[in-house]
Write a protein that holds these residues in place. Structure first.
Motif, PDB file in Angstrom:
ATOM      1  N   VAL A   6       0.867  -1.164   0.000  1.00 49.95           N
ATOM      2  CA  VAL A   6       0.000   0.000   0.000  1.00 49.95           C
ATOM      3  C   VAL A   6       0.905   1.215   0.000  1.00 49.95           C
ATOM      4  CG1 VAL A   6      -1.814   1.289   1.194  1.00 49.95           C
ATOM      5  CG2 VAL A   6      -1.808  -1.221   1.266  1.00 49.95           C
ATOM      6  N   THR A   7       0.901   1.974  -1.120  1.00 53.23           N
ATOM      7  CA  THR A   7       1.659   3.221  -1.136  1.00 53.23           C
ATOM      8  C   THR A   7       0.767   4.303  -0.532  1.00 53.23           C
ATOM      9  OG1 THR A   7       0.949   3.965  -3.333  1.00 53.23           O
ATOM     10  CG2 THR A   7       2.894   2.511  -3.234  1.00 53.23           C
ATOM     11  N   GLY A   8       1.394   5.236   0.172  1.00 48.43           N
ATOM     12  CA  GLY A   8       0.600   6.218   0.903  1.00 48.43           C
ATOM     13  C   GLY A   8      -0.076   5.571   2.098  1.00 48.43           C
ATOM     14  N   ALA A   9       0.567   4.549   2.671  1.00 41.69           N
ATOM     15  CA  ALA A   9      -0.036   3.729   3.722  1.00 41.69           C
ATOM     16  C   ALA A   9      -0.374   4.502   4.992  1.00 41.69           C
ATOM     17  CB  ALA A   9       0.893   2.561   4.076  1.00 41.69           C
ATOM     18  N   ALA A  10       0.333   5.576   5.269  1.00 42.91           N
ATOM     19  CA  ALA A  10       0.086   6.333   6.507  1.00 42.91           C
ATOM     20  C   ALA A  10      -0.955   7.430   6.320  1.00 42.91           C
ATOM     21  CB  ALA A  10       1.396   6.928   7.024  1.00 42.91           C
ATOM     22  N   GLY A  11      -1.500   7.546   5.128  1.00 47.50           N
ATOM     23  CA  GLY A  11      -2.561   8.518   4.871  1.00 47.50           C
ATOM     24  C   GLY A  11      -3.907   7.989   5.327  1.00 47.50           C
ATOM     25  N   PHE A  12      -4.919   8.814   5.224  1.00 48.81           N
ATOM     26  CA  PHE A  12      -6.255   8.443   5.693  1.00 48.81           C
ATOM     27  C   PHE A  12      -6.773   7.203   4.971  1.00 48.81           C
ATOM     28  CE2 PHE A  12     -10.895   8.696   5.436  1.00 48.81           C
ATOM     29  CZ  PHE A  12     -11.214   8.680   6.785  1.00 48.81           C
ATOM     30  N   ILE A  13      -6.819   7.247   3.648  1.00 51.61           N
ATOM     31  CA  ILE A  13      -7.358   6.107   2.889  1.00 51.61           C
ATOM     32  C   ILE A  13      -6.397   4.929   2.948  1.00 51.61           C
ATOM     33  CG2 ILE A  13      -8.033   5.282   0.597  1.00 51.61           C
ATOM     34  CD1 ILE A  13      -9.024   8.153   0.030  1.00 51.61           C
ATOM     35  N   GLY A  14      -5.117   5.176   2.737  1.00 55.19           N
ATOM     36  CA  GLY A  14      -4.128   4.104   2.758  1.00 55.19           C
ATOM     37  C   GLY A  14      -4.138   3.320   4.055  1.00 55.19           C
ATOM     38  N   SER A  15      -4.236   4.025   5.187  1.00 54.67           N
ATOM     39  CA  SER A  15      -4.222   3.332   6.481  1.00 54.67           C
ATOM     40  C   SER A  15      -5.468   2.458   6.666  1.00 54.67           C
ATOM     41  CB  SER A  15      -4.081   4.335   7.624  1.00 54.67           C
ATOM     42  OG  SER A  15      -5.199   5.201   7.701  1.00 54.67           O
ATOM     43  N   HIS A  16      -6.599   2.893   6.124  1.00 52.48           N
ATOM     44  CA  HIS A  16      -7.805   2.063   6.211  1.00 52.48           C
ATOM     45  C   HIS A  16      -7.688   0.825   5.315  1.00 52.48           C
ATOM     46  CE1 HIS A  16      -9.452   5.523   8.308  1.00 52.48           C
ATOM     47  NE2 HIS A  16     -10.389   4.714   8.740  1.00 52.48           N
ATOM     48  N   ILE A  17      -7.034   0.972   4.181  1.00 52.01           N
ATOM     49  CA  ILE A  17      -6.781  -0.198   3.330  1.00 52.01           C
ATOM     50  C   ILE A  17      -5.864  -1.173   4.058  1.00 52.01           C
ATOM     51  CG2 ILE A  17      -5.693  -0.993   1.193  1.00 52.01           C
ATOM     52  CD1 ILE A  17      -6.719   1.641  -0.086  1.00 52.01           C
ATOM     53  N   VAL A  18      -4.807  -0.651   4.691  1.00 51.62           N
ATOM     54  CA  VAL A  18      -3.907  -1.504   5.474  1.00 51.62           C
ATOM     55  C   VAL A  18      -4.707  -2.274   6.518  1.00 51.62           C
ATOM     56  CG1 VAL A  18      -2.027  -1.500   7.183  1.00 51.62           C
ATOM     57  CG2 VAL A  18      -1.823  -0.112   5.097  1.00 51.62           C
ATOM     58  N   ASP A  19      -5.537  -1.576   7.298  1.00 46.21           N
ATOM     59  CA  ASP A  19      -6.332  -2.226   8.346  1.00 46.21           C
ATOM     60  C   ASP A  19      -7.227  -3.324   7.775  1.00 46.21           C
ATOM     61  OD1 ASP A  19      -5.216  -0.514  10.233  1.00 46.21           O
ATOM     62  OD2 ASP A  19      -6.956   0.822  10.293  1.00 46.21           O
ATOM     63  N   THR A  20      -7.896  -3.046   6.665  1.00 46.71           N
ATOM     64  CA  THR A  20      -8.803  -4.016   6.057  1.00 46.71           C
ATOM     65  C   THR A  20      -8.052  -5.248   5.565  1.00 46.71           C
ATOM     66  OG1 THR A  20     -10.362  -2.281   5.430  1.00 46.71           O
ATOM     67  CG2 THR A  20     -10.515  -4.368   4.224  1.00 46.71           C
ATOM     68  N   LEU A  21      -6.920  -5.033   4.903  1.00 40.96           N
ATOM     69  CA  LEU A  21      -6.135  -6.169   4.416  1.00 40.96           C
ATOM     70  C   LEU A  21      -5.633  -7.028   5.571  1.00 40.96           C
ATOM     71  CD1 LEU A  21      -4.141  -4.357   1.583  1.00 40.96           C
ATOM     72  CD2 LEU A  21      -5.924  -6.088   1.276  1.00 40.96           C
ATOM     73  N   LEU A  22      -5.158  -6.382   6.630  1.00 41.97           N
ATOM     74  CA  LEU A  22      -4.672  -7.138   7.790  1.00 41.97           C
ATOM     75  C   LEU A  22      -5.810  -7.935   8.436  1.00 41.97           C
ATOM     76  CD1 LEU A  22      -2.243  -4.515   9.360  1.00 41.97           C
ATOM     77  CD2 LEU A  22      -1.615  -6.633   8.160  1.00 41.97           C
ATOM     78  N   GLU A  23      -6.988  -7.339   8.523  1.00 44.46           N
ATOM     79  CA  GLU A  23      -8.150  -8.044   9.080  1.00 44.46           C
ATOM     80  C   GLU A  23      -8.494  -9.279   8.256  1.00 44.46           C
ATOM     81  OE1 GLU A  23     -11.332  -5.194   9.238  1.00 44.46           O
ATOM     82  OE2 GLU A  23     -10.330  -4.010  10.796  1.00 44.46           O
ATOM     83  N   ARG A  24      -8.178  -9.236   6.961  1.00 38.73           N
ATOM     84  CA  ARG A  24      -8.480 -10.360   6.064  1.00 38.73           C
ATOM     85  C   ARG A  24      -7.328 -11.357   5.971  1.00 38.73           C
ATOM     86  NH1 ARG A  24     -12.031  -7.413   1.300  1.00 38.73           N
ATOM     87  NH2 ARG A  24     -13.585  -6.630   2.750  1.00 38.73           N
TER      88      ARG A  24
END
Length: 168
Positions: A6-24
């Protein structure tokens, strides 16, 4: 186990993508220069499944490290301010266009089949009916919007030329 960058992982949208992927159950690498994103956005990320690389999208060495062994890339790193893009168009073009071109080049070389790029409704201009259809003609009105349109087109060309999956 699937792996994502996830590029831009520490941004608002990027961090939510990180969280969702980790949950999965994915393993996730984040790439962020922390110019607008914040480490605190990633505080809940499981350190066993997540690694943050602090680096610039335009740095090929950082990209090569981040992309190694990755299945899917979610590309959200960008210079996002429209007013700053008007004030500093060269910086916006460099980050968004050159950075994305380097990302796609390394992804292709490393065998990443799927890259999902974040675009913007700004590519359609300001005089459009909401919701905007993808069939609406583009009319970028700022260097930011133009850079996003460029990245869309670049991804489409690469998808056709190399038979890779690129989605904007």
């Amino acid at each position: 186990m699937r792996s994502a960058l996830v590029t831009g992982a520490a941004g608002f949208i990027g961090s939510h993508i990180v969280d969702t992927l980790l949950e999965r159950g994915w393993t996730v690498t984040g790439l962020d220069d922390l110019s607008t994103g914040r480490r605190s956005n990633l505080a809940a990320a499981d350190e066993d499944l997540f690694e943050l690389i602090e680096g610039d999208l335009r740095d090929k060495a950082a990209l090569e490290t981040a992309i190694e062994g990755i299945d899917v890339i979610f590309h959200h790193a960008a210079a996002i301010s429209v007013p700053e893009s008007v004030e500093h168009p060269a910086r916006t073009t460099d980050v968004n266009c050159t950075g994305t071109a380097k990302l796609l080049e390394v992804a292709r070389r490393e065998g990443v089949d799927r890259v999902i790029l974040a675009s913007s409704a700004a590519v359609y201009g300001s005089d459009v009916e909401i919701p905007v259809s993808e069939e609406t003609p583009t009319a970028p009105e700022s260097p930011y919007a133009l850079s996003k349109r460029y990245t869309e087109q670049l991804a489409l060309q690469q998808a056709e030329q190399y038979e890779l999956e690129r989605v904007s």
